[in-house]
Design an enzyme around this catalytic site. Structure first.
Site, short mmCIF file in Angstrom:
data_model
loop_
_atom_site.label_atom_id
_atom_site.label_comp_id
_atom_site.label_asym_id
_atom_site.label_seq_id
_atom_site.Cartn_x
_atom_site.Cartn_y
_atom_site.Cartn_z
CB CYS A 1 -2.13 -9.40 -2.69
SG CYS A 1 -3.21 -8.24 -2.89
CG HIS B 1 -6.89 -9.76 -6.01
ND1 HIS B 1 -7.63 -8.84 -5.91
CD2 HIS B 1 -5.87 -9.49 -5.01
CE1 HIS B 1 -7.65 -8.10 -4.98
NE2 HIS B 1 -6.26 -8.45 -4.36
N GLY C 1 0.85 -1.21 -0.08
CA GLY C 1 -0.08 0.05 0.10
C GLY C 1 0.90 1.30 -0.08
#
Lengths: 338, 338, 338, 338
Positions: free
Chosen positions: A141, A221, A111
């Site tokens: 990720c 995802h 992040g």
């Protein structure tokens, strides 16, 4: 035994804590928490010393009956390295405001912005560049997932160009306030997305363009890859290469593993802690080469795939191990990763 | 060591297999499977002998490289009792077509009809009625959840009447073909639903009326209870009673456990196998008594709450243990249930 | 006034009925239905004559108080052309078993296989090939969506190669039994998917490879396109071309239209019947050209985008109009399409 | 013709604007908007004069090419009454800061607190109490839904006590940032919820206790009602009473209307603007009386059920009509409400 602390015992932090605890060359000295919630309570029940990042809140921990060992600042003094798992954007502030002043080595999560940390990290892409460094950022990720499969393919036959469409989960399972409930959201709506350049912070020369969107699911995802190859190989060559690559699993839709939900169910059958799938799951049936271009689909468990990378980053930065493959193997063995 | 077999190694079957394996007075002799999918493969990898219920499919298991020990019929001959976890409606056919002919004791799941099995079972409600019996049906996940909290409340202060609205998950996590995706579905659209009478198959004299619906979630069922009490008690009396009741947990929304998703996350922190929450989670904040009526909300992990009940049922039916509380305690201790 | 009938008054059929009714050169003589449900009831309330495809069920319509005009066979005798909107696979059977025997012209939907119908249709791609033909299949919602934007781009600057990843809605809004609730499902898990070849049934020479998946949403499909161009153009050239293309809308995320849900909300503001968005919505921000390759994202309203194409197909097959652009304009004007 | 303005042209505001425009005794003078989004653009395209509530943003509207007629303050001067549809909490501030100073009558929505407005309103419960009043708050969608069916039942046979469990949609269709994606959330986790007392702001003497939760759907709220009756009636009496009650529809699951999604589809077939269902839909099959207690399930379209109530409130407050049933009938006829 190197001393490691976790700043931010949340989704990633608690997993890194357990992964570090599973190693024989490093240990968790303590973890930090802001609020006396169930994660704080179970951290203490599991035996982690709890330090609080907002000392003025100590009484709220006391009221909840959760034992506090000290403040975050007190923890930092005891560490060889801190793994910063605070929410997006906080890590960079901690670097400047705290870690640099203390001369404390620190690992950040995806992040944070690459430019603010200076070095990004992926075990398979640029482990050696992190040896002895003070600060590194484990890529996100999604980026980790791309590196995990693109690295071995690049090693095998070279990559001319990658196009990837990344269908991202809208929220983590416990983030109940985040949506969407019933929509597909281009995110960002501009093309290309930032994921391509992020891959390039660790695979420096890769030609890659990405598009990304959000969908109403919490589990994983999913990536759709189109990879133009430099030299001619067969689909079986690719399968063999991915099969022998650690932290990558070829899974068969025809064996009942036809969706991200079933991948997660498979992780349950493997007996994984917290139902984690540290490996990238590649649908074996999706692998195909048409006109020199490799196509495949993969799934990424956003809560856990970066965890072993954090352990490897600790080894590199503290110069415990110079050989990436040895660190990867050691991490994998201790965590039961295939 | 009593010999137990699982007929149908699926969502419930695989959990019962692991729960039986954790006991010291019973063992799994084998499990059956129809298709060579990832559950079959991981069953063998975990050490279970695999028997196939459709012998003509043996070659498909061979092709998949999954070792088969024999046919379901061969397994049945080796057993003291079979736990039938086949899909809804198949169990009753197996009883008549197979188990009765073999003289094999059998436990069925809540998808079967009470009338076809003859005896329904819940550890806290009617354990003693199952002692030595040949056939019993562990009531469904929803009914088990109702019994778990209504039994101790009834013991404490008597129940005049129960009204319950049951907000059910649309599908289990891996059932990707089932909906709804974006709807609330009264199911059944008639009132009362069948859940009330189902509770009465084990809590024989309870006055209960239920309504049920389906919503687009996979994690847990949620129940809303309105219980008219016979004698006057305080909310604290209720809390104390539920707190001391095994297989029931009081959880606080204010500690971050404000939803079914966060209950599931809590199970991860407890280190539960497959992320299971065998206990019924009651929201502590929801407990309230207004005009002699107790209100509360609870959550039920549909994949696992009946699993310890299956173990207890084995003990009762094979006359291993006559005291329900001793069986419950033994099962709980071995499975780490709070 | 040509006489048109709808065989199968469901999601597509009821929309085609209304669209045909809005024309001045054709009319609806009747629609067929199998079950006396709310669609049958509202069809009659809207003034459509209802014919039943399962004559033995006439009494069930009577009991429900829904007026039946006759049987499907009686309807077919009154028609110049039938639009078959029956479920996937039934259309081809109707062609062989009924329409061919009656010598009745028929239009089929995208669920039927191209080979069984012989001719596929898209207003912008191959209208003229359908002139006077007896049978044609309007390509599926996804394929129609691809043709709508690829045709004008091909006209403008030529297309070398198309790669498309199609993120499909799991079910239509009212299909409450279909999932997934919380998963991403590669569908098919093999690459390339059938959508590329399906585009080639109407854009005969296009080089296109597609991947497809299902996600838990009901509103719209979303497509991610990567288009290698033959000649050099600017992004503004593309915008201008798409802007002037009928049945395509450029929509801005920054104006609050950042998701498929907001596109549907926009259709509400346009006052569209049934909240339909007949046009393909292209996110303006997503349009970009990198290294001679055009990238963009678009959304497809699966319930309605093929409806104007059905009207155009009627005009071509009945030789009402030979010029595709005149039919398109007429259809659009009558339906309020932008 | 009374002059009405809408402050806040969003989900509710735009619907009230259209509903007012459909009346012959009142008209929309203008609507306000803060941002130049697609709703602002379509408001102007539909012919509404647009006033901006944040004058400093005028240039952003100009850049977007959206015509602005003036500021909100300029609009207020032209009005007999304003309907405040601003987000929760803003309305009460507008009352004190603006409307009271201007002496402008105002209607607020259910997000405002009863105590801050002083009078709450429901057309069927307390229309007459609003006659000539300066300020009133139309109760929330959920409360409106409860009143719509409880009022006629109370009229028919008296109500001793109501228990209601309200399964609420997590977000409106276009609120893509709100969750939950996959969870059931007690909201509030305390019992009783605020909905009971809110009903009592318009049905002053009703004995009602409510529980509420959020689920991952966007379409409608669903209510489960348990109503102890004062006098004995049959289910058919109840059906007849609800059937003759305006703004209530009895719908049959067996006619294909077994879920909230299918209710919304039915609204499409009715040709409703924006796919709205202004009526409360009651599942006919759910109506049952057991031991003097009426059970039923109903669905509430949260975006639209309060819209006709806003129109009626205008008539009451501006003393256009003193008879509630005449206003209700007039509103219904103009809006096509059944």
């Amino acid at each position: 035994m190197k001393s490691v602390g976790i700043n931010g015992y949340g989704t990633i932090g608690k997993r890194v804590a357990d992964a570090v605890s599973a190693q024989d060359d490093m240990k968790i000295v303590g973890v930090t928490k802001r609020s006396p919630d169930y994660e704080a309570r179970t951290a203490v029940e599991k035996g982690y010393d709890l330090y609080i990042s907002a000392p003025e809140r100590e009484s709220s921990f006391e009221e909840a009956g959760i034992k506090v060992t000290g403040t975050a600042d007190e923890l930092f003094e005891k560490l060889d390295i801190v793994v910063d798992c605070t929410p997006e954007g906080i890590g960079a502030k901690n670097k400047e405001g705290t870690y640099e002043k203390l001369g404390l080595k620190a690992i950040f999560q995806g992040g944070e912005k690459h430019d603010q940390i200076g070095l990004s990290f992926n075990s398979f892409s640029n482990y050696k560049d992190a040896i002895g460094k003070d600060y590194a950022r484990v890529v996100s990720c999604n980026t980790t997932g791309l590196c995990r499969t693109l690295n071995p393919i690049n090693d095998l036959c070279g990559i001319k160009k990658v196009r990837a469409v990344m269908v991202r989960r809208g929220a983590d399972p416990s983030q109940v306030k985040k949506g969407p409930i019933n929509a597909i959201v281009p995110n960002p709506p501009t093309v290309p997305s930032h994921h391509g350049p992020d891959v390039q912070t660790v695979m420096y020369d890769l030609n890659i363009t990405t598009m990304a969107l959000l969908v109403p699911t919490t589990l994983m995802h999913q990536h759709n890859l189109m990879v133009e190859l430099e030299s001619s190989v067969s689909v079986d060559d690719i399968k063999e290469k991915l099969n022998e690559t650690p932290r990558v699993l070829l899974l068969k839709a025809k064996e009942g593993l036809g969706s991200t939900a079933e991948f997660m169910e498979y992780a349950k059958e493997l007996g994984r802690s917290r139902n984690d799938l540290f490996e990238i799951g590649v649908w074996e049936e999706s692998l195909n080469i048409v006109d020199g271009e490799l196509y495949y689909m993969q799934a990424i468990h956003q809560e856990s795939d970066v965890v072993p990378e954090n352990v490897d980053a600790i080894r590199a930065m503290l110069e415990i191990e110079d050989d990436p493959s040895k660190s990867i193997e050691k991490t994998n063995k201790s965590m039961g990763i295939l």
